[in-house]
Every structure is written in structure tokens, then in C-alpha cells.
Design an enzyme around this catalytic site. Structure first.
Site, PDB file in Angstrom:
ATOM      1  N   GLY A 135       0.866  -1.159   0.183  1.00 60.38           N
ATOM      2  CA  GLY A 135      -0.199   0.149  -0.064  1.00 60.38           C
ATOM      3  C   GLY A 135       1.050   1.221   0.007  1.00 60.38           C
ATOM      4  O   GLY A 135       2.344   1.080   0.132  1.00 60.38           O
ATOM      5  N   GLY A 171       9.852   5.386   5.313  1.00 61.07           N
ATOM      6  CA  GLY A 171       8.880   6.113   4.808  1.00 61.07           C
ATOM      7  C   GLY A 171       9.581   7.443   4.102  1.00 61.07           C
ATOM      8  O   GLY A 171       9.000   8.360   3.643  1.00 61.07           O
ATOM      9  N   ARG A 224       4.458  14.702  -6.868  1.00 56.58           N
ATOM     10  CA  ARG A 224       4.260  14.379  -8.177  1.00 56.58           C
ATOM     11  C   ARG A 224       2.777  14.645  -8.525  1.00 56.58           C
ATOM     12  O   ARG A 224       1.739  14.578  -7.867  1.00 56.58           O
ATOM     13  CB  ARG A 224       4.320  13.002  -8.713  1.00 56.58           C
ATOM     14  CG  ARG A 224       2.996  11.921  -8.074  1.00 56.58           C
ATOM     15  CD  ARG A 224       3.425  10.716  -8.744  1.00 56.58           C
ATOM     16  NE  ARG A 224       4.397   9.896  -8.323  1.00 56.58           N
ATOM     17  CZ  ARG A 224       4.478   8.819  -7.365  1.00 56.58           C
ATOM     18  NH1 ARG A 224       3.439   8.677  -6.646  1.00 56.58           N
ATOM     19  NH2 ARG A 224       5.595   8.456  -7.285  1.00 56.58           N
ATOM     20  N   ARG A 231      -4.496   2.136  -9.214  1.00 50.69           N
ATOM     21  CA  ARG A 231      -3.574   0.941  -9.949  1.00 50.69           C
ATOM     22  C   ARG A 231      -4.460  -0.231 -10.136  1.00 50.69           C
ATOM     23  O   ARG A 231      -5.485  -0.615  -9.430  1.00 50.69           O
ATOM     24  CB  ARG A 231      -2.575   0.863  -9.032  1.00 50.69           C
ATOM     25  CG  ARG A 231      -1.665   2.123  -8.364  1.00 50.69           C
ATOM     26  CD  ARG A 231      -1.039   1.592  -7.147  1.00 50.69           C
ATOM     27  NE  ARG A 231       0.033   2.300  -6.695  1.00 50.69           N
ATOM     28  CZ  ARG A 231      -0.083   3.416  -6.037  1.00 50.69           C
ATOM     29  NH1 ARG A 231      -1.515   4.071  -5.653  1.00 50.69           N
ATOM     30  NH2 ARG A 231       1.004   4.300  -6.080  1.00 50.69           N
ATOM     31  N   ASP A 299       1.110  -3.041  -8.894  1.00 48.35           N
ATOM     32  CA  ASP A 299       0.863  -1.843  -8.227  1.00 48.35           C
ATOM     33  C   ASP A 299       1.532  -0.423  -8.737  1.00 48.35           C
ATOM     34  O   ASP A 299       1.248   0.765  -8.357  1.00 48.35           O
ATOM     35  CB  ASP A 299       1.465  -1.854  -6.722  1.00 48.35           C
ATOM     36  CG  ASP A 299       2.764  -2.407  -6.926  1.00 48.35           C
ATOM     37  OD1 ASP A 299       3.196  -3.456  -7.170  1.00 48.35           O
ATOM     38  OD2 ASP A 299       3.706  -1.757  -6.185  1.00 48.35           O
ATOM     39  N   ASN A 300       2.173  -0.580  -9.718  1.00 49.20           N
ATOM     40  CA  ASN A 300       3.093   0.693 -10.339  1.00 49.20           C
ATOM     41  C   ASN A 300       2.035   0.886 -11.752  1.00 49.20           C
ATOM     42  O   ASN A 300       2.645   2.026 -12.408  1.00 49.20           O
ATOM     43  CB  ASN A 300       4.371   0.217 -10.736  1.00 49.20           C
ATOM     44  CG  ASN A 300       4.820   0.687  -9.400  1.00 49.20           C
ATOM     45  OD1 ASN A 300       4.767   1.368  -8.353  1.00 49.20           O
ATOM     46  ND2 ASN A 300       6.571   0.056  -9.539  1.00 49.20           N
TER      47      ASN A 300
END
Length: 500
Positions: A135, A171, A224, A231, A299-300
Site C-alpha cells: 500500500g 517512509g 508528483r 492502480r 501496483d505501478n
């Protein structure tokens, strides 16, 4: 090809909240010890209605050490602003550099958008092994805005602190990773690849320890700009949990808010058809750009067909199908020449997830169209890069295949080929002996744009090979010299102007 939305008025959105709690977790950003603004992408910001403030303050530029930590304490909070004050007479949100840091390093909420950051939930196949324990582990969705084309846009972060999905990670993002992401997104945007844009990079002055690069190393937080962060892995998590109701809500969200389509009788099938086309097109754009993403995990892979999340990316020096970007991709699963196959496999995983709410037969029929869509998109992307207009599917496919054969046989640098052949003209000489078939086919094509831009008179093309990436980073790491990055961004944008 990649879209270029127009400058916009500031229009905050909160559409993601309609999906409800199963899709995200409210989180808090890390409290960074310090913050220096290194990169502010005012061109991308203008497309979501954010501009440099006209009030007295630091003079905005594109990159470089712009805002010192002493300015942060004086940065005003966004809380007292009303909608009228935010938009002003020209309808934009004007931010000084200090205010920019307040929002993009301290993550004070943008007026009218999400009140709190949201860590998105998803699963994914990582190198084709399913992982339910992922996640948003070092990022979150910070805000949603509307761009000048009326599209919903996400502001997502990288390196903004730990979340419930961080596992054992800190993180954080290395400053080098942020610099590399700037270079990747700028280059891909110039080459008309559908990509996220790097909106902001802020040096957070922590020392990070990493096992795969010299440590301790400098840290950063990045923001970004994406059309969406939904996804394939978002759908996979819902299938894993057998949550058909949430899956149906997500299908409706993607169709209505991301694809701008009114759901029909079979919304999941409509979504899959659109997604397969976008995913195939992105894979084809990678090939024409000579780009290797490196980590094409589910997931990308974004449902909007945007490339994002750049880790071990590289540009291939020549047409080498086995060229890889990630040192840990030992089997070459995501090698340059296997990216189309990888994206086809990823699209299949989306079909498997959608089986939760729709029969398999229509999904299989759509999935079988992937190779033809990829081939058409590959020809289109190649023609765009060559600066010539399409003639027809058969002719364009033949030209594409001839170019690939010649590039593979000659090992000519990709950037040199595209630079010298732009407009459909090939030089003479021994270096071009392998391109006689290409020369003959190109004679029937008309240029879509001439070579009058000064870029085409340059002795060498604008490239982005790994040695230059490392040299740009070395100037920052050794001397805190951001000049080479500034110069490279300017050169890339100049090339983009010549190509568009």
C-alpha cells in the site's frame, strides 16, 4: 501521445472521498527537521491553477536552492483563506516559495481540497509474485485539483513519512531518488510519453541509511502530479477481499471521473476495454522513447495509462531488447524488449480482478486485442518520434518493423538515429548502410513538422544516459551545485519544443 493541458483556474476537488473508507487511511505527514526548496515546476503547477506569488518574496525559478529554512516560520497557514481570497481576480492560487514549503513539505491542506492526507490501499504482483502486504508505504494522496482540460488530477507524495503500510521502512526518499525522478519525468514528457510530472522536490536535511547506495545520504520529499493513483493493484485488493460492492464503486469512479464516460450496461467491461488500450499505448511509448521503467509491477500500473513512480529507470543506449534497468531484475523480466509482454501480463491481472463482478468471456475477448493495439501504438509512437505523419496501418507497421531491424543490426545510438532522421530524412554514409530499406519506405511519408527549430542543428541530440544522470547527481552531492540539473531541464524542454 502525451497530453498538454492548458493553464487553469484553481479548482479544488475531493472526488476520492466518494469511494469511502475501504480505499484509504487518513495519515499525518512526517515532521521534517528542515526544508529547502530545490525544484518547483511552475509549468506543471500552472495547469492546476497554482502560480508564483506576485507579492514580495523570493524570485521563483525552475530549480536550485531557492528557499532557506529561516523563511518557513514566516509562511502563512492556508486555514484563514476563503475561496474568494484564494482565487482572486485571475482565479489562481498564488504561492510564495515559503508558502509552497508550507503546503508541499509541511503538508498544510490546500484550500478546498482534501482536509487530510490519505494513504491509499492496494495489493500487487511484484515481479509476478502476489503481495497482499503493500500500500502507500512512503507516500500519500495529498490533494485533488482540476486541470485546464477539465481532468481530475492527483497530487501524490513520495518520501512524506511512514503510514500503516510502511512495514519496516522509514517512509523517506533519498534526495538522489528525487533528482532522478525529475530527470525521468522531464525527459519522458518531452518525448510525449504519458507520464506523471514532478511538481516539487524539497530537501529535508535528514541523513538516511540505504543498503544499495553510499550512506548516509541526503533526504527529500517529492510531490508528483498524476491524473490518478488508481492502480491495477487497487482492483486486486478488492478481488482478494471479495468485495464486489466496493469493486463496482471503483469501476464507476474510474469510468465517470477518470475516463469521463457514462457507465453503460456492462461498466466493468467498458472499463477494461479502455484500460487495455491505455496500458498497451504506454508500453509502446516506452519502446519509442528507448525507456526502461525497471519495475512494471501491477501496483505501478495506473488505470489512466500514465507512467509513474520512477525507481531504477534507464534509457537504453541502443536497440537492445535485453537491456535492463534494475540490478535486481536478474531474469530480465522487465527488460527493454519485454515491456510489451509485461504490460500484457499486467492487463491480464486486471481482468482476473474484474472477474469478481463480470463473466470472463468478454474480458478474454478484449485481452486478446492487446497485441494488435500494442503494434498500432508502437507504429504511431515511432512515427511521432521520426516526425512524419501516418499513412496507414500496413504501411506504418512495415516502416516500424524495418526501423527496428535496422536499429538492432546497426546498434546505432537511439538518440542519434531519431535526431538525424527527424522529418523522414536519412543521412548518407557507411553508418547508415543498414537503413536502406528504411530510407526507401520513408520516401513515401510526409513530415508532420520541419527541422527549422534550432535544436535540429545541434551537433548531438539531448540524451539521458546513466553516466550523465550520475554526473548531475555528483555535482549536487559533492558541491551542492544544482546548475547542471537546471541546465539539463532547460535542454530537455528545448528538445520537447522542437518535437511538439
Amino acid at each position: 501521445m502525451a497530453e498538454n493541458p492548458q493553464p487553469a483556474r484553481y479548482r479544488p476537488r475531493t472526488d476520492i472521498l466518494a469511494l469511502g473508507d475501504p480505499f484509504f487511511d487518513p495519515v499525518e505527514a512526517a515532521a521534517f527537521p528542515d526544508a529547502t526548496l530545490r525544484y518547483r515546476n511552475d509549468r506543471a503547477a500552472a495547469q492546476i491553477g497554482i502560480t508564483p506569488s506576485r507579492h514580495p518574496g523570493p524570485v521563483p525559478g525552475s530549480t536550485g536552492p531557492r528557499t532557506m529554512a529561516s523563511e518557513i516560520e514566516a509562511a502563512p497557514s492556508a486555514e484563514p483563506w476563503t475561496a474568494e481570497q484564494v482565487r482572486g481576480d485571475d482565479g489562481v492560487l498564488a504561492l510564495t516559495d515559503a508558502e509552497w514549503i508550507t503546503h508541499f513539505a509541511r503538508f498544510a491542506a490546500l484550500p478546498g481540497s482534501l482536509p487530510q492526507p490519505l494513504a491509499l490501499r492496494y495489493h500487487g504482483h511484484q515481479f509476478q509474485h502476489y503481495n497482499p502486504d503493500i500500500g502507500d508505504g512512503r507516500g500519500f494522496l495529498f490533494a485533488q485539483l482540476e486541470d485546464g482540460a477539465g481532468r481530475l488530477m492527483d497530487l501524490g507524495t513520495k518520501g512524506s513519512g511512514q503510514t500503516p503500510y510502511s512495514r519496516f521502512g522509514d517512509g523517506r526518499l533519498t534526495l538522489k531518488g528525487g533528482v532522478r525522478e525529475i530527470l525521468a519525468t522531464e525527459m519522458l514528457e518531452a518525448l510525449s510519453v504519458t507520464t506523471s510530472r514532478t511538481l516539487s522536490l524539497i530537501d529535508t536535511h535528514e541523513q538516511l541509511v540505504r543498503g544499495d547506495e553510499p550512506s548516509p545520504t541526503r533526504s527529500a520529499v517529492m510531490v508528483r502530479l498524476n491524473h490518478s493513483h488508481v492502480r491495477i493493484g487497487t482492483f486486486q485488493r478488492l478481488a482478494y477481499e471479495r468485495d464486489g460492492e466496493a469493486m463496482a464503486r471503483l469501476v464507476d469512479y474510474v469510468l465517470s471521473r477518470l475516463y469521463h464516460r457514462t457507465p453503460g450496461a456492462e461498466p466493468a467491461v467498458e472499463l477494461f476495454d479502455e484500460a487495455v488500450g491505455r496500458i498497451a499505448t504506454l508500453a509502446a511509448q516506452f519502446m519509442a522513447a528507448g525507456f526502461v521503467h525497471g519495475v512494471l509491477n501491477t501496483d505501478n500500473i495506473n488505470l489512466t495509462g500514465e507512467s509513474f513512480d520512477y525507481g531504477p529507470w534507464r534509457f537504453a543506449p541502443s536497440w537492445d531488447t535485453g537491456f535492463t534497468a534494475a540490478y535486481f531484475d536478474h531474469q530480465g523480466l522487465y527488460a527493454y524488449g519485454r515491456q510489451g509482454d509485461a504490460m500484457h501480463w499486467n492487463a491480464m491481472q486486471l481482468a482476473v480482478a474484474l472477474r469478481t463482478i463480470v463473466p470472463a468471456e468478454p474480458l478474454i475477448a478484449i485481452l486478446e486485442t492487446f497485441p494488435a493495439r500494442f503494434a498500432r501504438a508502437a507504429a504511431d509512437a515511432l512515427l511521432w518520434r521520426l516526425g512524419v505523419s501516418p499513412r496507414g496501418e500496413a504501411e506504418d507497421g512495415a516502416l516500424h518493423d524495418a526501423v527496428v531491424r535496422a536499429l538492432a543490426a546497426s546498434r546505432m545510438p537511439l538518440d542519434r538515429f531519431y535526431h538525424e532522421a527527424f522529418g523522414g530524412w536519412l543521412p548518407e554514409g557507411d553508418d547508415w548502410a543498414a537503413f536502406e530499406e528504411v530510407r526507401a519506405l520513408l520516401s513515401d511519408y510526409r513530415p508532420r513538422k520541419d527541422r527549422s527549430h534550432p535544436y535540429w542543428s545541434d551537433a548531438a541530440p539531448c540524451s539521458m544516459l546513466i553516466d550523465e544522470v550520475e554526473a548531475i547527481w555528483a555535482a549536487i552531492a559533492e558541491r551542492d551545485d544544482w546548475g547542471p540539473l537546471d541546465a539539463k531541464v532547460a535542454a530537455i524542454r528545448r528538445m520537447g519544443d522542437a518535437l511538439r
